[in-house]
Design a protein around this motif. Structure first.
Motif, PDB file in Angstrom:
ATOM      1  N   ILE A  53       0.842  -1.197   0.000  1.00 41.36           N
ATOM      2  CA  ILE A  53       0.000   0.000   0.000  1.00 41.36           C
ATOM      3  C   ILE A  53       0.883   1.256   0.000  1.00 41.36           C
ATOM      4  N   GLY A  54       0.572   2.170  -0.898  1.00 45.56           N
ATOM      5  CA  GLY A  54       1.312   3.418  -1.014  1.00 45.56           C
ATOM      6  C   GLY A  54       2.453   3.386  -2.001  1.00 45.56           C
ATOM      7  N   GLN A  55       2.781   2.205  -2.535  1.00 50.09           N
ATOM      8  CA  GLN A  55       3.860   2.105  -3.512  1.00 50.09           C
ATOM      9  C   GLN A  55       3.488   2.860  -4.794  1.00 50.09           C
ATOM     10  N   ASP A  56       4.494   3.524  -5.365  1.00 52.23           N
ATOM     11  CA  ASP A  56       4.307   4.236  -6.629  1.00 52.23           C
ATOM     12  C   ASP A  56       4.722   3.320  -7.780  1.00 52.23           C
ATOM     13  N   VAL A  57       3.755   2.889  -8.573  1.00 54.31           N
ATOM     14  CA  VAL A  57       4.046   1.979  -9.693  1.00 54.31           C
ATOM     15  C   VAL A  57       3.792   2.674 -11.035  1.00 54.31           C
ATOM     16  N   SER A  58       3.758   3.985 -11.014  1.00 51.87           N
ATOM     17  CA  SER A  58       3.426   4.729 -12.228  1.00 51.87           C
ATOM     18  C   SER A  58       4.398   4.470 -13.371  1.00 51.87           C
ATOM     19  N   LYS A  59       5.621   4.096 -13.035  1.00 55.54           N
ATOM     20  CA  LYS A  59       6.612   3.829 -14.088  1.00 55.54           C
ATOM     21  C   LYS A  59       6.724   2.337 -14.415  1.00 55.54           C
TER      22      LYS A  59
END
Length: 344
Positions: free
Chosen positions: A187-193
Motif C-alpha cells: 500500500i502506497g507504492q508508486d508503480v506509475s513507471k
C-alpha cells in the motif's frame, strides 16, 4: 521403440558376424599351418610323400580361398551393416526429434492455456463493483478501500495460483491489495513507471489487457511472477474512462515447474532430457533440471520458426513456438527439449 530395436538388431548382427568370421579366420590359419607342416613332412618322406604333398597343396589352396572369402564377406557385411545402422539411426533420430518437438509444443500450449485464463481473470475482476468503487471514490471513503481489499482477499482464497492482486489509482499509487498480511509494504507504492501499470492505462477498452514477461518482483519478496493488468474503468463499463489499474501476479515458478517436469517422458528419457520454456529472447523461464532460471539464455538455433529439431554435438534439440490459445496470442515463447543422443 521400434527404431531402437532395429539399431540394436543391426549392432547385434554385426557383432555376431564379426565373431563368426574371426572363428573362420582362426580355422584358416590353423589349416595353413597344418598344410605347411604336411608339406615339410612330405618333402622329408621323398618319393613316398609325393602324393601327400599334393593333398597338402590342396589344403593350402583351400585355406587361401576360404581366407579370401572371409575377407570379402567381412567387407560386404560391414558395408551393408553400416548402411542399416545409418538408416536406423536416422530413422530413430527423426522419430525422436519429431516426438520431442510435439512434446515441446504441448508444453508451451499447456502454459498458454493457463495464461489465457489469467487474461480472462484480470478483465473480469476489473469490473467488480468493489474494485470499481475503490478506484472511483477510495480516496474519499476509506471504507471502500477496506471492502475492495476484502474482495481481493476472497478472490485469492479461491485462486491460489496468485501471489497478490493490486489496485492502483489513476496516478499509479497502490491503494488496495489482497494479501496485506503477507506483503506489508504494498500500500502506497508508486508503480506509475512500472510496465504493467503503463500498459494497463493505455488499453483501449475493457476487453483489452496487458501482459509482461516473467520477472522477479521485489515487493512480492522477489518472487518470479507473470503479471497481467488492465484499466479499471468508470462504472466498470467496457468503453469507460480509465480511473485506475488492476494488476494480478501469477505465481509463476511452481506452476511452470509442474508443467516442465510433468511431460510424458519415459523414465530413461527423463534421465537424459531437459525440458524448458524459453521466452522470445531464449531466456530460460522454466527448466526441468532447475538450472538457469531467469539467468541463462539457451542457444536455440531457429532452423524453422515454428517447429523443428536438430543435432548439436552429442545432443538433440527439439522445439516449438507457442501457437497461442483462443484470444491469447502468447509472447513468442518456445517449448524446448534438449536430449542426449542414445548410443548403442
Amino acid at each position: 521403440m521400434f527404431q531402437q530395436d532395429i539399431l540394436k538388431l543391426a549392432f547385434e548382427v554385426h557383432r555376431i558376424t564379426e565373431e563368426k568370421i574371426n572363428v573362420i579366420e582362426t580355422l584358416t590359419r590353423r589349416t595353413k599351418t597344418l598344410s605347411l607342416n604336411a608339406r615339410i613332412e612330405a618333402s622329408r618322406a621323398g618319393q613316398q610323400g609325393a602324393a601327400f604333398e599334393v593333398v597338402a597343396q590342396e589344403m593350402s589352396q583351400f585355406a587361401n580361398e576360404v581366407g579370401q572369402l572371409s575377407t570379402e564377406l567381412r567387407g560386404a557385411i560391414a558395408s551393408n551393416i553400416s548402411r542399416i545402422e545409418n538408416a536406423g539411426e536416422a530413422m530413430m533420430l527423426d522419430f525422436r526429434g519429431s516426438r520431442f518437438a510435439d512434446l515441446s509444443r504441448n508444453v508451451v500450449e499447456i502454459i498458454d492455456r493457463n495464461l489465457y485464463e489469467r487474461s480472462c481473470d484480470v478483465r473480469w475482476w476489473a469490473t467488480d463493483s468493489a474494485i470499481v468503487n475503490a478506484a472511483t471514490r477510495g480516496s474519499e471513503d476509506p471504507n471502500l478501500l477496506r471492502q475492495a481489499s476484502a474482495r481481493l482477499a476472497t478472490i485469492l482464497r479461491s485462486y491460489t495460483v496468485y501471489l497478490d492482486l493490486w489496485i492502483a489509482d489513476r496516478n499509479g499509487k497502490i491503494i488496495c491489495n489482497g494479501r496485506g498480511d503477507r506483503y506489508h509494504s504494498v500500500i502506497g507504492q508508486d508503480v506509475s513507471k512500472e510496465e504493467w501499470f503503463r500498459k494497463a492505462m493505455r488499453t483501449a477498452t475493457g476487453d483489452d489487457f496487458a501482459v509482461c514477461d516473467i520477472a522477479r518482483n521485489s515487493i512480492l519478496h522477489n518472487s518470479a511472477v507473470a503479471t497481467y493488468s488492465t484499466a479499471i474503468r468508470t462504472n466498470g463499463e467496457t468503453f469507460g474512462e480509465p480511473i485506475g489499474a488492476l494488476g494480478i501476479f501469477f505465481d509463476w515458478e511452481p506452476q511452470a515447474q509442474d508443467i516442465v517436469k510433468g511431460v510424458a517422458l519415459t523414465d530413461d528419457e527423463k534421465r537424459t532430457c531437459r525440458v524448458m520454456l524459453l521466452n522470445a529472447d531464449f531466456q530460460i523461464i522454466a527448466s526441468s533440471d532447475d538450472h538457469g532460471f531467469l539467468t541463462d539464455k539457451f542457444p536455440l538455433n531457429l532452423i524453422n520458426s515454428e517447429r523443428a529439431y536438430y543435432r548439436a554435438g552429442d545432443n538433440m534439440v527439439s522445439y516449438a513456438l507457442t501457437p497461442g490459445y483462443e484470444t491469447y496470442t502468447g509472447l513468442g515463447w518456445y517449448g524446448c527439449i534438449e536430449s542426449a543422443v542414445p548410443t548403442y
